[in-house]
Design an enzyme around this catalytic site. Structure first.
Site, PDB file in Angstrom:
ATOM      1  N   CYS A 114       0.837  -1.194   0.000  1.00 35.95           N
ATOM      2  CA  CYS A 114       0.000   0.000   0.000  1.00 35.95           C
ATOM      3  C   CYS A 114       0.874   1.247   0.000  1.00 35.95           C
ATOM      4  O   CYS A 114       2.030   1.228   0.370  1.00 35.95           O
ATOM      5  CB  CYS A 114      -0.954   0.059   1.176  1.00 35.95           C
ATOM      6  SG  CYS A 114      -1.998  -1.374   1.387  1.00 35.95           S
ATOM      7  N   ARG A 130       5.565  -0.225  -4.354  1.00 35.66           N
ATOM      8  CA  ARG A 130       5.240  -0.875  -3.092  1.00 35.66           C
ATOM      9  C   ARG A 130       4.287  -2.057  -3.274  1.00 35.66           C
ATOM     10  O   ARG A 130       4.135  -2.879  -2.377  1.00 35.66           O
ATOM     11  CB  ARG A 130       4.622   0.139  -2.120  1.00 35.66           C
ATOM     12  CG  ARG A 130       5.602   1.202  -1.673  1.00 35.66           C
ATOM     13  CD  ARG A 130       4.930   2.204  -0.755  1.00 35.66           C
ATOM     14  NE  ARG A 130       4.591   1.605   0.527  1.00 35.66           N
ATOM     15  CZ  ARG A 130       5.401   1.521   1.570  1.00 35.66           C
ATOM     16  NH1 ARG A 130       6.629   1.978   1.477  1.00 35.66           N
ATOM     17  NH2 ARG A 130       4.999   0.979   2.701  1.00 35.66           N
ATOM     18  N   TRP A 146      -3.206  -2.604  -1.372  1.00 34.22           N
ATOM     19  CA  TRP A 146      -2.902  -4.025  -1.557  1.00 34.22           C
ATOM     20  C   TRP A 146      -3.904  -4.784  -0.695  1.00 34.22           C
ATOM     21  O   TRP A 146      -3.914  -4.646   0.522  1.00 34.22           O
ATOM     22  CB  TRP A 146      -1.467  -4.310  -1.116  1.00 34.22           C
ATOM     23  CG  TRP A 146      -0.937  -5.658  -1.499  1.00 34.22           C
ATOM     24  CD1 TRP A 146      -0.373  -6.005  -2.682  1.00 34.22           C
ATOM     25  CD2 TRP A 146      -0.908  -6.838  -0.671  1.00 34.22           C
ATOM     26  NE1 TRP A 146       0.016  -7.331  -2.648  1.00 34.22           N
ATOM     27  CE2 TRP A 146      -0.307  -7.866  -1.432  1.00 34.22           C
ATOM     28  CE3 TRP A 146      -1.331  -7.124   0.625  1.00 34.22           C
ATOM     29  CZ2 TRP A 146      -0.113  -9.141  -0.930  1.00 34.22           C
ATOM     30  CZ3 TRP A 146      -1.143  -8.401   1.124  1.00 34.22           C
ATOM     31  CH2 TRP A 146      -0.537  -9.392   0.348  1.00 34.22           C
ATOM     32  N   ASN A 157      -3.018   2.063   5.744  1.00 31.83           N
ATOM     33  CA  ASN A 157      -2.173   0.892   5.525  1.00 31.83           C
ATOM     34  C   ASN A 157      -2.175   0.076   6.807  1.00 31.83           C
ATOM     35  O   ASN A 157      -2.124   0.646   7.897  1.00 31.83           O
ATOM     36  CB  ASN A 157      -0.723   1.292   5.222  1.00 31.83           C
ATOM     37  CG  ASN A 157      -0.579   1.982   3.889  1.00 31.83           C
ATOM     38  OD1 ASN A 157      -1.516   2.061   3.114  1.00 31.83           O
ATOM     39  ND2 ASN A 157       0.608   2.512   3.634  1.00 31.83           N
ATOM     40  N   GLY A 158      -2.189  -1.238   6.697  1.00 27.54           N
ATOM     41  CA  GLY A 158      -2.137  -2.085   7.883  1.00 27.54           C
ATOM     42  C   GLY A 158      -3.399  -2.915   8.040  1.00 27.54           C
ATOM     43  O   GLY A 158      -4.216  -3.021   7.124  1.00 27.54           O
ATOM     44  N   GLU A 183      18.578 -17.705  -3.766  1.00 27.97           N
ATOM     45  CA  GLU A 183      18.244 -16.340  -4.198  1.00 27.97           C
ATOM     46  C   GLU A 183      17.980 -16.295  -5.702  1.00 27.97           C
ATOM     47  O   GLU A 183      17.063 -15.607  -6.159  1.00 27.97           O
ATOM     48  CB  GLU A 183      19.386 -15.388  -3.811  1.00 27.97           C
ATOM     49  CG  GLU A 183      19.245 -13.970  -4.334  1.00 27.97           C
ATOM     50  CD  GLU A 183      18.005 -13.241  -3.853  1.00 27.97           C
ATOM     51  OE1 GLU A 183      17.697 -12.182  -4.420  1.00 27.97           O
ATOM     52  OE2 GLU A 183      17.316 -13.726  -2.915  1.00 27.97           O
ATOM     53  N   LYS A 199      14.422 -15.066  -7.427  1.00 31.85           N
ATOM     54  CA  LYS A 199      14.319 -14.007  -8.428  1.00 31.85           C
ATOM     55  C   LYS A 199      13.496 -14.471  -9.627  1.00 31.85           C
ATOM     56  O   LYS A 199      12.649 -13.730 -10.139  1.00 31.85           O
ATOM     57  CB  LYS A 199      15.717 -13.570  -8.901  1.00 31.85           C
ATOM     58  CG  LYS A 199      16.440 -12.670  -7.975  1.00 31.85           C
ATOM     59  CD  LYS A 199      15.778 -11.316  -7.857  1.00 31.85           C
ATOM     60  CE  LYS A 199      15.804 -10.772  -6.465  1.00 31.85           C
ATOM     61  NZ  LYS A 199      15.243 -11.511  -5.376  1.00 31.85           N
ATOM     62  N   GLU A 211       9.793 -14.723  -8.649  1.00 40.08           N
ATOM     63  CA  GLU A 211       9.170 -13.428  -8.390  1.00 40.08           C
ATOM     64  C   GLU A 211       8.754 -12.705  -9.663  1.00 40.08           C
ATOM     65  O   GLU A 211       7.663 -12.131  -9.714  1.00 40.08           O
ATOM     66  CB  GLU A 211      10.146 -12.518  -7.629  1.00 40.08           C
ATOM     67  CG  GLU A 211      10.308 -12.849  -6.162  1.00 40.08           C
ATOM     68  CD  GLU A 211      11.290 -11.907  -5.495  1.00 40.08           C
ATOM     69  OE1 GLU A 211      10.977 -11.406  -4.406  1.00 40.08           O
ATOM     70  OE2 GLU A 211      12.382 -11.671  -6.056  1.00 40.08           O
ATOM     71  N   HIS A 265      18.508 -36.550  -2.815  1.00 38.79           N
ATOM     72  CA  HIS A 265      17.535 -36.894  -1.779  1.00 38.79           C
ATOM     73  C   HIS A 265      16.122 -36.425  -2.140  1.00 38.79           C
ATOM     74  O   HIS A 265      15.327 -36.105  -1.250  1.00 38.79           O
ATOM     75  CB  HIS A 265      17.975 -36.304  -0.437  1.00 38.79           C
ATOM     76  CG  HIS A 265      19.272 -36.848   0.048  1.00 38.79           C
ATOM     77  ND1 HIS A 265      19.372 -38.005   0.787  1.00 38.79           N
ATOM     78  CD2 HIS A 265      20.550 -36.406  -0.139  1.00 38.79           C
ATOM     79  CE1 HIS A 265      20.649 -38.239   1.058  1.00 38.79           C
ATOM     80  NE2 HIS A 265      21.387 -37.292   0.503  1.00 38.79           N
ATOM     81  N   LYS A 275       6.724  -4.364  -2.353  1.00 39.75           N
ATOM     82  CA  LYS A 275       8.128  -4.107  -2.043  1.00 39.75           C
ATOM     83  C   LYS A 275       8.386  -4.158  -0.546  1.00 39.75           C
ATOM     84  O   LYS A 275       9.363  -4.739  -0.087  1.00 39.75           O
ATOM     85  CB  LYS A 275       8.517  -2.724  -2.583  1.00 39.75           C
ATOM     86  CG  LYS A 275       9.984  -2.361  -2.365  1.00 39.75           C
ATOM     87  CD  LYS A 275      10.884  -3.256  -3.162  1.00 39.75           C
ATOM     88  CE  LYS A 275      12.347  -2.910  -2.976  1.00 39.75           C
ATOM     89  NZ  LYS A 275      13.211  -3.894  -3.639  1.00 39.75           N
TER      90      LYS A 275
END
Length: 612
Positions: free
Chosen positions: A2, A27, A73, A99-100, A485, A489, A492, A508, A607
């Site tokens: 948000c 964001r 969001w 926001n929240g 990582e 990426k 995402e 395994h 973000k």
């Protein structure tokens, strides 16, 4: 998650608010809206992007010098026009952005319904603005006091800004757990979730603390009080950010720009801290806590997402160099696990934004147990920077792309400096070796610059994998976190399923997935367990897997086995993660672009994750 923007002053609010929304797009959001007061309290909001909102408004009335705007969001209620912010109170005399998450919204809503209030949306936000209005009417108080009383009844996290027809020269805002910053201009005030919408207009800012309420009124000084009604003295800081950092600078996407900024962001993270010639490492932000860190019973690293992967590299660094026991925890699990923490422990919290809700909660838990808290974050004045005992900023500069790139390498750089300093203090490596490592670390920005020259080669390689459905990333030792990582990426920004594994773990379970359709990315630099990794590559080849190998320049053994190779300069094993991650960032970027994905604003992601 948000984005909040507010303005009151002498200028027209609409262009400032709209530009602010565009600056906060990174964001993460799914709807946007705006409210402006010009005698009438007018509101426009819609599902979709900020550009959709701008088109929706078109030539509507937007006159006015005070207003609020928001990118949402979704949490409570699906993304649609009705649930988008701002939200009116029932009388439509008040409007609010938020926001929240208000955790006790359901009981508050039931109580308000019993008093005759009706609700248009599914949001917790509408419940709060209705509560504020109910208090304002029944307690016969002004907006600022009504907000204060209401917030004493609220459980949860919030950053809010409220506007009222009855007090047309003032905005009232508050925060708890979600970031809020106020910009102070000559004749105006700017409110926002972070400094990005503000930097164009003023360098003077006040970061609002948890459980503080701020009132900004045209022609009057800023006023801050706690929800307990205690006046606070505003602490005005100067922004270090500049406007050019928020522009793409000729690059097609912010993500690509930020990948190419890494030689400078790493150099800036080293600047003033590393002197290889003199053989010194000085981290000014933690100097008063160095001895406590060196004497710690153990180090606990808490982080989320990409920062967690940086923490995994940190685990190898601290154990290898400083010979200290380290645990790396997902902050989201740490806070609910009733962990065993003592006053002899040092907790290192890592976050790009400095606002990650789970990491903040983990800090508070560790604090309550008496641990020393060290922060590593990228945003000056952020909540984590203020909640920790000490810490180091990464100096990576604003990172606008949702998928973190330069923040990761900057975090690893800071962790490397910390590990080297502790190793020096604890005498766990010879002085000659210490100086060798400093010299090599000093050369890393130039080696990153050299690595970036393979961008064209990676772009060509990416064409081979545009239609892949799965990827496997393998690495050992320091390169295991790099594999994780790299997989993150790709997930995402391209929406291709990918997993990162320790190469030895492939046998395994994951080896069952390998066939001619499975690309396998292996970090196979010529240090550490190089021979073992070659064996893992042979196992993949025996099952017809396609190998993309990240290798040290001049490598011959892996080149004979791999289908494709990407070379990085030779360096010390503990510094390989900084170099090896660059080709993986580029590969993810180019595959995503070729798939037509929005690389800067991937679907469903934010973000800064400021809610659970």
């Amino acid at each position: 998650m948000c984005g909040i923007v507010g303005y009151v002053g002498t200028k027209q609010a609409y262009p400032i608010l709209m530009k602010g929304l565009y600056r906060l797009e990174y964001r993460g959001y799914d709807s946007a809206g705006i409210a402006i007061l010009n005698g009438k309290l007018i509101m426009y909001k819609t599902k979709g992007k900020v550009s959709d909102l701008e088109s929706y408004i078109d030539d509507q009335d937007t006159a006015g010098t005070i207003g609020i705007a928001h990118t949402r969001w979704a949490t409570h209620g699906e993304p649609n026009d009705v649930n988008a912010h701002p939200h009116y109170s029932q009388s439509r005399n008040l409007a609010m952005i938020h926001n929240g998450i208000i955790e006790n919204y359901a009981s508050l809503k039931e109580e308000l319904k019993n008093r005759g209030y009706k609700f248009e949306s599914d949001t917790d936000t509408e419940v709060l603005i209705q509560l504020i209005e109910d208090i304002k009417i029944n307690e016969k108080v002004g907006l600022e006091e009504a907000v204060r009383i209401a917030l004493n009844q609220v459980v949860g996290a919030y950053a809010i800004v409220v506007i009222s027809k009855d007090e047309p020269d003032m905005l009232v805002a508050a925060r708890k757990g979600s970031p809020l910053v106020v910009g102070i201009g000559k004749d105006d005030f700017f409110l926002a979730s972070d400094a990005a919408p503000i930097v164009e207009y003023t360098k003077d800012v006040v970061y609002i603390n948890d459980e503080e309420i701020v009132a900004v009124k045209r022609g009057e000084p800023i006023r801050i009080k706690t929800i307990g009604n205690k006046l606070q003295t505003p602490y005005i800081q100067k922004l270090e950010m500049n406007l050019t950092q928020l522009e793409k600078g000729g690059y097609e996407h912010f993500m690509l720009k930020e990948i190419f900024e890494q030689p400078n962001s790493i150099l800036d993270s080293l600047r003033g801290r590393l002197n290889a010639k003199e053989g010194t490492v000085k981290l000014g932000g933690i100097v008063d806590y160095e001895q406590k860190m060196a004497n710690a019973k153990r180090i606990i690293i808490v982080a989320c997402g990409t920062s967690w992967h940086a923490g995994l590299v940190g685990e190898y660094l601290f154990e290898d160099l400083a010979r200290m026991p380290v645990e790396v925890e997902y902050a989201s699990e740490f806070r609910y696990r009733n962990p065993i923490i003592s006053e002899e422990d040092v907790v290192i919290a890592i976050s790009q934004s400095g606002e990650t809700a789970d990491t903040l909660a983990a800090i508070e838990l560790a604090k309550s147990k008496g641990a020393t808290i060290i922060g590593i974050c990228n945003v000056v004045g952020s909540s984590i920077a203020r909640a920790t005992d000490a810490g180091s900023y990464t100096h990576a500069g604003p990172e606008i792309g949702v998928a973190s790139t330069k923040a990761f390498t900057a975090q690893v750089t800071i962790l490397t400096l910390m590990a080297l300093r502790l190793a020096q203090m604890r005498n766990t490596i010879p002085q000659k070796r210490f100086r060798e490592l400093l010299t090599e670390l000093e050369s890393i920005p130039q080696k990153v610059k050299e690595t970036l020259k393979i961008d064209g080669q990676v772009k060509e390689l990416a064409k081979m994998f545009v239609y892949a459905r799965n990827f496997l990333y393998l690495g050992r030792g320091y390169n295991f976190p790099v594999a994780m990582e790299g997989a993150l990426k790709l997930k995402e920004i391209s929406y291709i399923h990918a997993e990162g594994y320790p190469a030895a773990e492939m046998k395994h379970g994951p080896i069952a997935l390998i066939d001619s359709e499975m690309p396998v990315v292996v970090i196979a630099t010529n240090r550490g367990t190089y021979d073992k990794v070659i064996s893992n590559i042979q196992e993949v080849k025996a099952r017809k897997g396609r190998i993309v190998a990240v290798v040290t320049k001049g490598d011959k053994a892996v080149k004979e086995l791999a289908d494709f190779i990407l070379e990085v300069p030779e360096t010390e094993e503990l510094l390989v993660p900084i170099l090896a991650t660059i080709p993986l960032q580029l590969l993810s970027y180019h595959i995503a672009v070729m798939r037509g994905c929005n690389v800067d604003q991937p679907r469903n992601l934010a973000k800064s994750v400021t809610v659970e």
